[in-house]
Design an enzyme around this catalytic site. Structure first.
Site, PDB file in Angstrom:
ATOM      1  CE  LYS A 105      -3.991   2.032   0.737  1.00  0.00           C
ATOM      2  NZ  LYS A 105      -3.239   3.469  -0.109  1.00  0.00           N
ATOM      3  CE  LYS A 155       4.707   7.551   6.913  1.00  0.00           C
ATOM      4  NZ  LYS A 155       4.167   8.426   6.025  1.00  0.00           N
ATOM      5  CE  LYS A 165       4.993   7.332  -1.299  1.00  0.00           C
ATOM      6  NZ  LYS A 165       4.120   7.762  -0.289  1.00  0.00           N
ATOM      7  CG  ASN A 185      -3.046  20.964   0.357  1.00  0.00           C
ATOM      8  OD1 ASN A 185      -3.739  21.893   0.329  1.00  0.00           O
ATOM      9  ND2 ASN A 185      -2.905  20.018  -0.785  1.00  0.00           N
ATOM     10  CB  SER A 235      -5.239   5.153   2.954  1.00  0.00           C
ATOM     11  OG  SER A 235      -5.118   6.412   2.125  1.00  0.00           O
TER      12      SER A 235
END
Length: 427
Positions: A83, A107, A119, A234, A361
Protein backbone atom coordinates in the site's frame (compact mmCIF):
# COMPACT_ATOMS: atom_id res chain seq x y z
CA UNK A 1 34.68 -3.93 14.37
CA UNK A 2 31.89 -1.82 12.84
CA UNK A 3 30.96 1.69 13.82
CA UNK A 4 28.80 2.02 16.90
CA UNK A 5 25.12 2.65 16.35
CA UNK A 6 23.38 4.97 18.79
CA UNK A 7 19.60 5.40 19.05
CA UNK A 8 18.65 5.16 15.42
CA UNK A 9 21.72 6.53 13.67
CA UNK A 10 25.38 5.95 13.01
CA UNK A 11 27.36 8.15 15.40
CA UNK A 12 28.56 11.33 13.73
CA UNK A 13 26.90 10.47 10.42
CA UNK A 14 24.67 13.18 8.99
CA UNK A 15 21.56 12.25 7.05
CA UNK A 16 22.14 15.07 4.60
CA UNK A 17 25.33 13.29 3.53
CA UNK A 18 23.30 10.17 2.78
CA UNK A 19 20.51 9.59 0.34
CA UNK A 20 17.07 8.75 1.68
CA UNK A 21 17.45 5.03 0.95
CA UNK A 22 20.74 4.67 2.83
CA UNK A 23 19.56 6.60 5.89
CA UNK A 24 16.40 4.48 6.07
CA UNK A 25 18.46 1.29 5.82
CA UNK A 26 20.69 2.44 8.71
CA UNK A 27 17.79 2.80 11.14
CA UNK A 28 16.10 -0.44 9.98
CA UNK A 29 19.35 -2.31 10.58
CA UNK A 30 19.65 -0.86 14.07
CA UNK A 31 16.01 -1.70 14.86
CA UNK A 32 16.44 -5.32 13.71
CA UNK A 33 19.54 -5.65 15.87
CA UNK A 34 17.64 -4.37 18.89
CA UNK A 35 14.95 -7.00 18.20
CA UNK A 36 17.53 -9.79 17.90
CA UNK A 37 17.17 -10.51 14.19
CA UNK A 38 20.07 -11.70 12.07
CA UNK A 39 21.76 -10.31 8.95
CA UNK A 40 19.55 -12.45 6.70
CA UNK A 41 16.46 -10.59 7.92
CA UNK A 42 18.15 -7.26 7.28
CA UNK A 43 19.12 -8.44 3.79
CA UNK A 44 15.46 -9.27 3.11
CA UNK A 45 14.09 -5.94 4.39
CA UNK A 46 16.86 -3.59 3.23
CA UNK A 47 15.49 -3.43 -0.35
CA UNK A 48 12.03 -3.76 -1.92
CA UNK A 49 10.98 -7.25 -2.97
CA UNK A 50 9.96 -5.82 -6.35
CA UNK A 51 10.92 -2.70 -8.26
CA UNK A 52 9.28 -1.94 -11.59
CA UNK A 53 10.58 0.80 -13.89
CA UNK A 54 8.32 1.80 -16.79
CA UNK A 55 8.30 4.15 -19.77
CA UNK A 56 5.01 5.92 -20.47
CA UNK A 57 4.31 7.52 -23.87
CA UNK A 58 1.88 10.44 -23.61
CA UNK A 59 0.35 12.46 -26.44
CA UNK A 60 0.81 16.12 -25.50
CA UNK A 61 -1.57 18.94 -26.39
CA UNK A 62 0.72 20.22 -29.16
CA UNK A 63 0.55 16.86 -30.95
CA UNK A 64 3.99 15.64 -29.90
CA UNK A 65 4.60 12.47 -27.90
CA UNK A 66 6.62 12.69 -24.70
CA UNK A 67 8.03 9.64 -22.94
CA UNK A 68 7.85 9.74 -19.13
CA UNK A 69 9.74 7.50 -16.68
CA UNK A 70 7.76 5.91 -13.86
CA UNK A 71 8.37 3.52 -10.97
CA UNK A 72 6.48 1.24 -8.59
CA UNK A 73 8.20 -0.37 -5.59
CA UNK A 74 6.71 -3.11 -3.42
CA UNK A 75 8.79 -3.45 -0.30
CA UNK A 76 7.39 -6.45 1.55
CA UNK A 77 4.11 -8.36 1.34
CA UNK A 78 4.63 -10.89 4.15
CA UNK A 79 1.78 -9.32 6.14
CA UNK A 80 -0.57 -8.53 3.26
CA UNK A 81 -0.89 -6.52 0.02
CA UNK A 82 1.38 -3.54 -0.35
CA UNK A 83 0.00 0.00 0.00
CA UNK A 84 1.36 3.43 -0.84
CA UNK A 85 1.04 6.65 -2.78
CA UNK A 86 2.00 7.76 -6.28
CA UNK A 87 3.81 11.07 -6.62
CA UNK A 88 4.20 13.18 -9.77
CA UNK A 89 7.36 15.26 -9.36
CA UNK A 90 10.38 16.24 -11.48
CA UNK A 91 12.79 14.89 -8.83
CA UNK A 92 11.31 11.40 -8.52
CA UNK A 93 14.03 8.75 -8.72
CA UNK A 94 14.39 5.03 -8.12
CA UNK A 95 16.17 5.23 -4.76
CA UNK A 96 13.58 7.67 -3.39
CA UNK A 97 10.71 5.39 -4.41
CA UNK A 98 12.46 2.40 -2.83
CA UNK A 99 13.01 4.27 0.45
CA UNK A 100 9.45 5.57 0.57
CA UNK A 101 8.08 2.05 0.03
CA UNK A 102 10.14 0.99 3.08
CA UNK A 103 8.70 3.90 5.06
CA UNK A 104 5.21 2.73 4.13
CA UNK A 105 6.03 -0.76 5.43
CA UNK A 106 7.13 0.82 8.69
CA UNK A 107 4.01 2.99 8.92
CA UNK A 108 1.73 0.01 8.30
CA UNK A 109 3.62 -2.00 10.92
CA UNK A 110 3.48 0.83 13.45
CA UNK A 111 -0.28 1.28 12.94
CA UNK A 112 -0.84 -2.50 12.89
CA UNK A 113 -2.44 -2.42 9.44
CA UNK A 114 -2.68 -5.59 7.27
CA UNK A 115 -0.39 -4.13 4.60
CA UNK A 116 3.20 -3.98 3.50
CA UNK A 117 4.67 -0.87 1.94
CA UNK A 118 4.47 0.25 -1.66
CA UNK A 119 5.29 3.49 -3.45
CA UNK A 120 5.14 4.86 -6.96
CA UNK A 121 6.23 7.90 -8.87
CA UNK A 122 6.47 9.51 -12.29
CA UNK A 123 9.17 11.95 -13.31
CA UNK A 124 7.21 14.98 -14.51
CA UNK A 125 6.27 18.54 -13.64
CA UNK A 126 2.48 18.59 -13.26
CA UNK A 127 2.47 22.39 -12.81
CA UNK A 128 3.40 22.77 -16.48
CA UNK A 129 0.91 20.17 -17.78
CA UNK A 130 -2.69 20.61 -18.84
CA UNK A 131 -5.56 18.62 -17.32
CA UNK A 132 -5.76 16.51 -20.48
CA UNK A 133 -2.04 15.72 -20.39
CA UNK A 134 -2.26 14.74 -16.72
CA UNK A 135 -5.21 12.46 -17.44
CA UNK A 136 -3.36 10.70 -20.26
CA UNK A 137 -0.26 10.33 -18.07
CA UNK A 138 -2.32 8.94 -15.18
CA UNK A 139 -4.02 6.38 -17.39
CA UNK A 140 -0.71 5.47 -19.03
CA UNK A 141 0.91 4.87 -15.65
CA UNK A 142 -1.88 2.49 -14.61
CA UNK A 143 -1.57 0.56 -17.89
CA UNK A 144 2.17 0.25 -17.35
CA UNK A 145 1.92 -1.14 -13.78
CA UNK A 146 -1.42 -3.00 -14.11
CA UNK A 147 0.16 -6.45 -13.89
CA UNK A 148 1.40 -5.95 -10.32
CA UNK A 149 -1.35 -3.84 -8.68
CA UNK A 150 -4.88 -4.53 -7.48
CA UNK A 151 -7.03 -4.59 -4.32
CA UNK A 152 -5.34 -7.80 -3.07
CA UNK A 153 -1.87 -7.03 -4.52
CA UNK A 154 -0.87 -3.37 -4.24
CA UNK A 155 -3.14 -0.40 -3.54
CA UNK A 156 -2.03 3.07 -4.75
CA UNK A 157 -3.07 6.42 -3.26
CA UNK A 158 -2.33 10.15 -3.75
CA UNK A 159 1.01 11.67 -2.81
CA UNK A 160 2.93 14.80 -3.81
CA UNK A 161 1.20 16.60 -6.73
CA UNK A 162 -1.45 13.91 -7.15
CA UNK A 163 -5.03 14.21 -5.90
CA UNK A 164 -8.48 12.64 -5.90
CA UNK A 165 -9.08 13.55 -9.55
CA UNK A 166 -5.93 11.72 -10.62
CA UNK A 167 -7.00 8.75 -8.48
CA UNK A 168 -10.38 8.81 -10.28
CA UNK A 169 -8.67 8.60 -13.69
CA UNK A 170 -6.45 5.77 -12.46
CA UNK A 171 -9.45 3.90 -11.03
CA UNK A 172 -11.36 4.25 -14.29
CA UNK A 173 -8.42 2.99 -16.36
CA UNK A 174 -7.92 -0.01 -14.07
CA UNK A 175 -11.64 -0.84 -14.24
CA UNK A 176 -11.49 -0.72 -18.04
CA UNK A 177 -8.50 -3.06 -18.09
CA UNK A 178 -10.11 -5.53 -15.68
CA UNK A 179 -13.58 -5.26 -17.27
CA UNK A 180 -15.27 -4.70 -13.89
CA UNK A 181 -15.54 -2.06 -11.18
CA UNK A 182 -12.90 -2.27 -8.49
CA UNK A 183 -13.10 0.63 -6.00
CA UNK A 184 -10.69 -1.10 -3.59
CA UNK A 185 -7.90 -0.83 -6.18
CA UNK A 186 -7.03 2.70 -5.10
CA UNK A 187 -7.68 5.05 -2.16
CA UNK A 188 -7.93 8.82 -1.84
CA UNK A 189 -10.76 8.77 -4.39
CA UNK A 190 -13.63 11.25 -4.67
CA UNK A 191 -16.51 10.40 -2.34
CA UNK A 192 -18.89 9.56 -5.20
CA UNK A 193 -16.44 6.90 -6.43
CA UNK A 194 -16.03 5.21 -3.06
CA UNK A 195 -13.75 7.61 -1.26
CA UNK A 196 -13.79 8.01 2.50
CA UNK A 197 -15.06 10.90 4.57
CA UNK A 198 -12.25 12.68 6.37
CA UNK A 199 -9.48 11.70 3.97
CA UNK A 200 -8.43 15.24 2.99
CA UNK A 201 -7.87 16.27 6.61
CA UNK A 202 -6.48 12.93 7.79
CA UNK A 203 -2.79 13.83 7.50
CA UNK A 204 -3.05 17.01 9.56
CA UNK A 205 -5.46 15.41 12.02
CA UNK A 206 -3.01 12.56 12.59
CA UNK A 207 -0.23 15.04 13.36
CA UNK A 208 -2.56 16.96 15.68
CA UNK A 209 -3.40 13.81 17.65
CA UNK A 210 0.32 13.04 18.02
CA UNK A 211 0.96 16.62 19.20
CA UNK A 212 -1.78 16.28 21.81
CA UNK A 213 -0.33 13.01 23.10
CA UNK A 214 3.23 14.37 23.14
CA UNK A 215 2.05 17.47 25.03
CA UNK A 216 0.32 15.24 27.54
CA UNK A 217 3.54 13.30 28.15
CA UNK A 218 5.44 16.56 28.63
CA UNK A 219 2.67 18.04 30.80
CA UNK A 220 2.08 20.92 28.39
CA UNK A 221 -1.47 22.23 27.95
CA UNK A 222 -2.45 22.63 24.29
CA UNK A 223 -4.49 25.66 25.28
CA UNK A 224 -2.11 28.63 25.08
CA UNK A 225 0.81 26.43 23.97
CA UNK A 226 3.12 28.38 21.65
CA UNK A 227 3.40 26.54 18.33
CA UNK A 228 5.54 27.08 15.23
CA UNK A 229 4.56 25.35 11.98
CA UNK A 230 7.24 25.36 9.28
CA UNK A 231 5.32 24.97 6.03
CA UNK A 232 1.88 26.26 5.09
CA UNK A 233 0.80 23.88 2.33
CA UNK A 234 -2.16 21.52 2.71
CA UNK A 235 -0.74 19.68 5.72
CA UNK A 236 0.72 22.74 7.44
CA UNK A 237 -2.31 24.96 6.94
CA UNK A 238 -4.80 22.33 8.14
CA UNK A 239 -2.53 21.66 11.11
CA UNK A 240 -2.27 25.35 12.01
CA UNK A 241 -6.08 25.59 11.86
CA UNK A 242 -6.56 22.49 14.04
CA UNK A 243 -4.09 23.74 16.64
CA UNK A 244 -5.57 27.25 16.60
CA UNK A 245 -9.06 25.83 17.11
CA UNK A 246 -7.75 23.79 20.06
CA UNK A 247 -6.60 26.99 21.77
CA UNK A 248 -2.90 26.95 20.86
CA UNK A 249 -1.14 30.18 19.93
CA UNK A 250 0.46 29.90 16.49
CA UNK A 251 3.48 32.20 16.72
CA UNK A 252 5.19 31.24 13.46
CA UNK A 253 4.44 29.84 10.00
CA UNK A 254 6.44 29.72 6.78
CA UNK A 255 6.33 28.95 3.09
CA UNK A 256 9.03 28.54 0.46
CA UNK A 257 9.66 32.33 0.34
CA UNK A 258 10.14 33.01 4.06
CA UNK A 259 8.52 32.97 7.49
CA UNK A 260 6.18 35.05 9.63
CA UNK A 261 6.84 35.23 13.36
CA UNK A 262 5.02 37.06 16.15
CA UNK A 263 5.56 36.01 19.80
CA UNK A 264 2.06 37.30 20.60
CA UNK A 265 0.45 35.05 17.98
CA UNK A 266 -0.51 35.25 14.30
CA UNK A 267 -4.01 35.73 12.88
CA UNK A 268 -4.37 32.24 11.45
CA UNK A 269 -7.87 32.75 10.05
CA UNK A 270 -6.63 35.76 8.07
CA UNK A 271 -3.54 33.93 6.80
CA UNK A 272 -5.61 30.94 5.71
CA UNK A 273 -7.90 33.23 3.74
CA UNK A 274 -4.94 34.83 1.93
CA UNK A 275 -2.79 31.78 1.07
CA UNK A 276 -2.77 30.67 -2.56
CA UNK A 277 -3.22 27.10 -3.83
CA UNK A 278 0.49 26.37 -3.30
CA UNK A 279 0.45 27.53 0.33
CA UNK A 280 2.18 30.86 -0.37
CA UNK A 281 1.31 33.78 1.90
CA UNK A 282 4.53 35.40 3.23
CA UNK A 283 5.07 37.44 0.04
CA UNK A 284 2.17 39.64 1.14
CA UNK A 285 4.05 40.88 4.20
CA UNK A 286 7.12 42.94 5.07
CA UNK A 287 9.48 42.02 7.88
CA UNK A 288 9.63 38.30 7.18
CA UNK A 289 12.42 36.09 8.50
CA UNK A 290 14.04 33.02 6.97
CA UNK A 291 12.88 29.44 7.49
CA UNK A 292 16.19 28.78 9.25
CA UNK A 293 15.57 31.62 11.70
CA UNK A 294 12.03 30.45 12.37
CA UNK A 295 13.19 27.01 13.49
CA UNK A 296 15.35 28.54 16.25
CA UNK A 297 12.65 30.74 17.81
CA UNK A 298 11.49 30.02 21.34
CA UNK A 299 8.32 27.91 21.41
CA UNK A 300 6.71 24.94 23.15
CA UNK A 301 6.02 22.85 20.06
CA UNK A 302 7.87 22.96 16.73
CA UNK A 303 6.34 21.24 13.70
CA UNK A 304 8.58 20.92 10.60
CA UNK A 305 5.93 20.43 7.90
CA UNK A 306 7.88 21.48 4.81
CA UNK A 307 10.86 19.57 3.39
CA UNK A 308 13.61 17.20 4.55
CA UNK A 309 16.86 17.98 6.36
CA UNK A 310 15.72 21.13 8.16
CA UNK A 311 17.05 20.26 11.63
CA UNK A 312 20.69 19.22 11.36
CA UNK A 313 23.80 18.96 13.52
CA UNK A 314 24.39 22.64 12.76
CA UNK A 315 21.19 23.96 14.32
CA UNK A 316 19.97 21.15 16.61
CA UNK A 317 21.70 22.76 19.62
CA UNK A 318 19.76 25.98 18.92
CA UNK A 319 16.28 24.42 18.86
CA UNK A 320 14.35 25.88 21.80
CA UNK A 321 11.17 23.81 21.52
CA UNK A 322 10.23 21.25 24.16
CA UNK A 323 8.57 19.02 21.55
CA UNK A 324 9.39 18.52 17.85
CA UNK A 325 6.77 16.74 15.75
CA UNK A 326 7.80 15.79 12.21
CA UNK A 327 4.91 16.48 9.84
CA UNK A 328 7.24 16.45 6.82
CA UNK A 329 9.25 13.46 5.57
CA UNK A 330 12.75 13.35 7.02
CA UNK A 331 13.03 16.92 8.36
CA UNK A 332 15.51 15.90 11.10
CA UNK A 333 18.85 14.25 10.33
CA UNK A 334 20.12 11.21 12.21
CA UNK A 335 22.76 13.19 14.08
CA UNK A 336 20.25 15.92 14.94
CA UNK A 337 17.91 13.25 16.29
CA UNK A 338 20.65 12.14 18.68
CA UNK A 339 21.37 15.74 19.76
CA UNK A 340 17.71 16.54 20.43
CA UNK A 341 17.29 13.31 22.39
CA UNK A 342 20.34 14.05 24.55
CA UNK A 343 18.96 17.55 25.24
CA UNK A 344 15.69 16.05 26.50
CA UNK A 345 13.56 17.31 23.60
CA UNK A 346 10.78 14.88 22.73
CA UNK A 347 10.96 14.12 18.99
CA UNK A 348 7.89 12.50 17.40
CA UNK A 349 9.21 10.93 14.17
CA UNK A 350 7.62 11.22 10.73
CA UNK A 351 6.75 7.51 10.53
CA UNK A 352 4.53 7.97 13.60
CA UNK A 353 3.21 11.52 13.05
CA UNK A 354 2.44 10.70 9.41
CA UNK A 355 0.03 7.83 10.08
CA UNK A 356 -3.18 9.80 9.51
CA UNK A 357 -3.55 9.35 5.78
CA UNK A 358 -2.46 5.71 5.53
CA UNK A 359 -4.82 4.84 8.38
CA UNK A 360 -7.80 6.53 6.74
CA UNK A 361 -6.73 4.96 3.43
CA UNK A 362 -7.03 1.61 5.19
CA UNK A 363 -10.50 2.60 6.41
CA UNK A 364 -11.42 3.48 2.80
CA UNK A 365 -10.20 0.09 1.54
CA UNK A 366 -12.21 -1.69 4.26
CA UNK A 367 -15.34 0.32 3.36
CA UNK A 368 -14.88 -0.49 -0.35
CA UNK A 369 -14.60 -4.21 0.43
CA UNK A 370 -17.65 -4.17 2.71
CA UNK A 371 -19.77 -1.81 0.64
CA UNK A 372 -20.69 0.06 3.82
CA UNK A 373 -19.49 3.60 4.54
CA UNK A 374 -18.89 5.45 7.81
CA UNK A 375 -19.60 9.10 8.62
CA UNK A 376 -16.78 11.61 9.09
CA UNK A 377 -17.41 11.58 12.84
CA UNK A 378 -16.99 7.79 12.91
CA UNK A 379 -13.80 8.01 10.83
CA UNK A 380 -12.38 10.66 13.15
CA UNK A 381 -13.19 8.60 16.23
CA UNK A 382 -11.60 5.45 14.77
CA UNK A 383 -8.50 7.39 13.71
CA UNK A 384 -8.11 8.98 17.13
CA UNK A 385 -8.48 5.66 18.94
CA UNK A 386 -5.88 3.96 16.75
CA UNK A 387 -3.33 6.79 16.86
CA UNK A 388 -3.59 7.35 20.62
CA UNK A 389 -3.03 3.63 21.18
CA UNK A 390 -0.15 3.60 18.67
CA UNK A 391 1.55 6.69 20.10
CA UNK A 392 1.50 5.28 23.62
CA UNK A 393 2.90 1.96 22.42
CA UNK A 394 5.83 3.73 20.73
CA UNK A 395 6.41 5.97 23.75
CA UNK A 396 6.45 2.99 26.13
CA UNK A 397 8.82 1.10 23.82
CA UNK A 398 11.19 4.08 23.84
CA UNK A 399 11.05 4.36 27.63
CA UNK A 400 11.57 0.65 28.27
CA UNK A 401 14.38 0.34 25.73
CA UNK A 402 16.03 3.65 26.65
CA UNK A 403 16.02 4.69 22.99
CA UNK A 404 14.65 7.70 21.13
CA UNK A 405 11.18 7.70 19.61
CA UNK A 406 12.52 7.25 16.07
CA UNK A 407 14.29 4.00 16.85
CA UNK A 408 11.34 2.84 18.96
CA UNK A 409 8.99 3.48 16.02
CA UNK A 410 11.25 1.55 13.64
CA UNK A 411 11.44 -1.35 16.10
CA UNK A 412 7.65 -1.55 16.28
CA UNK A 413 7.38 -1.03 12.51
CA UNK A 414 9.68 -3.87 11.48
CA UNK A 415 8.59 -6.39 14.12
CA UNK A 416 5.37 -7.54 12.46
CA UNK A 417 6.77 -8.01 8.94
CA UNK A 418 9.90 -9.70 10.27
CA UNK A 419 7.81 -12.17 12.28
CA UNK A 420 5.53 -12.77 9.27
CA UNK A 421 8.54 -13.41 7.03
CA UNK A 422 9.89 -15.92 9.57
CA UNK A 423 6.58 -17.74 9.86
CA UNK A 424 6.34 -17.99 6.07
CA UNK A 425 9.80 -19.57 6.05
CA UNK A 426 11.40 -16.81 4.00
CA UNK A 427 14.28 -16.34 6.45
Amino acid sequence: MGKKLINGGEEGLEKENLNLLTSTQIVIKDALKKLGHNEEMYSLLSEPARMLAVRIPVRMDDGSTKIFSGFRAQHNDAVGPTKGGVRFHPNVNEDEVKALSMWMSLKCGIADLPFGGGKGGVVCNPRTMSSGELERLSRGYVRAISQIVGPTKDIPAPDIYTNSQIMAWMLDEYSRLRKHGSPGFITGKPLVLGGSEGWQKAGALGVTICIEEAARKCRISIKDARVIVQGFGNAGSYLAKFMHDAGAIIIGISDVYGALYDPDGLNIEYLLSRRDSFGTVTTLFDGTISNEELLEQDCDILVPAAISNQITAENAHNIKAKIVVEAASGPTTLEATRILSERGILLVPDVLAGLGRVTVSYFEWVQNNRGYYWSEAEITQKLREKLVRTFNHIYETAQKGNVDMRLAAYMVGVRKMAEAAQLRGWV
